[in-house]
Design a protein around this motif. Sequence first.
Motif, short mmCIF file in Angstrom:
data_model
loop_
_atom_site.label_atom_id
_atom_site.label_comp_id
_atom_site.label_asym_id
_atom_site.label_seq_id
_atom_site.Cartn_x
_atom_site.Cartn_y
_atom_site.Cartn_z
N ARG A 1 -17.93 -3.50 3.89
CA ARG A 1 -17.73 -2.06 4.07
C ARG A 1 -16.73 -1.53 3.06
NH1 ARG A 1 -14.11 1.17 8.43
NH2 ARG A 1 -14.55 3.25 7.61
N LYS A 2 -17.11 -0.51 2.30
CA LYS A 2 -16.21 0.15 1.36
C LYS A 2 -15.31 1.10 2.13
CE LYS A 2 -14.74 1.55 -2.75
NZ LYS A 2 -13.39 1.98 -2.27
N VAL A 3 -13.98 0.99 1.90
CA VAL A 3 -13.02 1.86 2.56
C VAL A 3 -12.07 2.45 1.52
CG1 VAL A 3 -13.13 0.62 4.75
CG2 VAL A 3 -11.45 -0.07 3.03
N ASP A 4 -11.36 3.50 1.91
CA ASP A 4 -10.48 4.18 0.96
C ASP A 4 -9.00 4.08 1.35
OD1 ASP A 4 -10.38 5.82 3.15
OD2 ASP A 4 -11.25 7.58 2.16
N PHE A 5 -8.67 3.17 2.26
CA PHE A 5 -7.28 3.10 2.71
C PHE A 5 -6.55 1.84 2.23
CE2 PHE A 5 -9.98 1.75 6.35
CZ PHE A 5 -9.57 0.43 6.49
N ILE A 6 -7.12 1.13 1.27
CA ILE A 6 -6.47 -0.06 0.73
C ILE A 6 -5.75 0.32 -0.56
CG2 ILE A 6 -6.82 -2.39 -0.19
CD1 ILE A 6 -9.26 -2.59 1.66
N PRO A 7 -4.42 0.17 -0.63
CA PRO A 7 -3.68 0.58 -1.83
C PRO A 7 -3.93 -0.36 -3.00
CG PRO A 7 -2.22 -0.49 -0.25
CD PRO A 7 -3.55 -0.35 0.44
N ASN A 8 -3.78 0.19 -4.20
CA ASN A 8 -3.90 -0.61 -5.43
C ASN A 8 -5.17 -1.43 -5.46
OD1 ASN A 8 -1.23 0.22 -6.34
ND2 ASN A 8 -0.42 -1.17 -4.80
N ALA A 9 -6.28 -0.81 -5.01
CA ALA A 9 -7.53 -1.55 -4.88
C ALA A 9 -8.26 -1.70 -6.21
CB ALA A 9 -8.44 -0.86 -3.87
N LEU A 10 -8.02 -0.81 -7.16
CA LEU A 10 -8.79 -0.80 -8.39
C LEU A 10 -8.03 -1.50 -9.51
CD1 LEU A 10 -10.16 2.86 -8.31
CD2 LEU A 10 -11.23 0.77 -7.45
N ILE A 11 -8.66 -2.51 -10.09
CA ILE A 11 -8.07 -3.28 -11.19
C ILE A 11 -8.99 -3.16 -12.41
CG2 ILE A 11 -7.25 -5.53 -11.98
CD1 ILE A 11 -6.75 -6.25 -9.07
N PRO A 12 -8.54 -2.46 -13.47
CA PRO A 12 -9.41 -2.24 -14.63
C PRO A 12 -9.41 -3.45 -15.57
CG PRO A 12 -7.32 -1.14 -14.96
CD PRO A 12 -7.26 -1.74 -13.59
N PHE A 13 -10.59 -3.78 -16.08
CA PHE A 13 -10.75 -4.85 -17.06
C PHE A 13 -11.24 -4.24 -18.37
CE2 PHE A 13 -10.44 -7.16 -13.22
CZ PHE A 13 -10.12 -8.48 -13.53
N HIS A 14 -10.45 -4.43 -19.43
CA HIS A 14 -10.77 -3.86 -20.74
C HIS A 14 -11.13 -4.97 -21.73
CE1 HIS A 14 -8.73 0.23 -20.12
NE2 HIS A 14 -8.47 -0.45 -19.00
N ILE A 15 -11.93 -4.62 -22.71
CA ILE A 15 -12.16 -5.53 -23.84
C ILE A 15 -10.90 -5.57 -24.68
CG2 ILE A 15 -13.37 -5.75 -26.05
CD1 ILE A 15 -15.91 -4.90 -24.69
N GLY A 16 -10.43 -6.78 -24.95
CA GLY A 16 -9.25 -6.96 -25.79
C GLY A 16 -9.58 -7.83 -26.99
N VAL A 17 -9.06 -7.48 -28.14
CA VAL A 17 -9.27 -8.24 -29.37
C VAL A 17 -7.92 -8.67 -29.93
CG1 VAL A 17 -10.18 -8.18 -31.74
CG2 VAL A 17 -11.43 -7.06 -29.90
N SER A 18 -7.81 -9.93 -30.27
CA SER A 18 -6.56 -10.48 -30.78
C SER A 18 -6.07 -9.70 -32.00
CB SER A 18 -6.77 -11.95 -31.18
OG SER A 18 -5.63 -12.45 -31.85
N ARG A 19 -4.78 -9.43 -32.03
CA ARG A 19 -4.21 -8.76 -33.19
C ARG A 19 -4.28 -9.63 -34.44
NH1 ARG A 19 -1.51 -4.07 -31.89
NH2 ARG A 19 -1.13 -3.73 -29.65
#
Length: 263
Positions: A212-230
């Motif tokens: 069940r998807k709910v909206d009362f869990i804090p800090n629920a979203l964790i973004p994943f980005h493409i990263g390229v080595s400097r």
Amino acid sequence: MNKRLSSAIAATLRLAFLVVLLASPGVSTGDDRLTFAFAENAPPYSYSLDNRAAGLFPELVQLAFSFTPDYSVNSTVMPWSRAQHNVRRGLADGFLTYPSGERQDYAIFSEKPLFTQDFGHLVYSADNPNAQLIESASGFADLADLKVIVEKGSKWEDENLPAYLERVPGRDLETMMHLLMLRKAGDFFVQPAEDARFIARKLGYGDRLKVRKVDFIPNALIPFHIGVSRNARSAAQVIQQVDEVMQTPEFVLQRNQLIERYR
């Protein structure tokens, strides 16, 4: 005879010069292949299957770079600590991860996330006598009399689940699923839908799983980005192309379709 020899030598030198030129940094061959490192044991996101990278993350990265005109990707799997080390040292070109401050020191990240992991789901069994309460809860206070199954050592759960909830610890997600479905030691746990459904199907609990998807869990979203080595050649140009691709409607459509298959 001397003229023919001179011509042969000149042709050889021209060929050698061309090879050196194409191999030099900053000179594109038209198909620059990048090596991306993924965790070898993090299903359904990434794992090793028949000695190749499998899972949602390798597929997402391959999809993104299938839209770029100048780059393609070779995916490898290894322990996650080694993957990060290799990107830091430039032994691998990139990865897909949360862009923490430490990682931004050694990698350049896409402006927008390629994937967002959502912990805002309650995972429970259809057979649970408290299923109706879990389905109707509008906050953790409604679940105060229930037991939540947690992963040992999880800092995220320590920080985001109320202390008043009685906890049942499990070693890992598979153990947690057995505690929920087989031993009935707890009433629910909190996980992304992809993780819960993957493990439930693997262990034979898929037909009884409820998410069940709910909206009362804090800090629920964790973004994943493409990263390229400097340390990677043309890192900024790679990210620029990725950022452009991620704005196109066709890519967004295919990305969403791919993610949905894992949910």
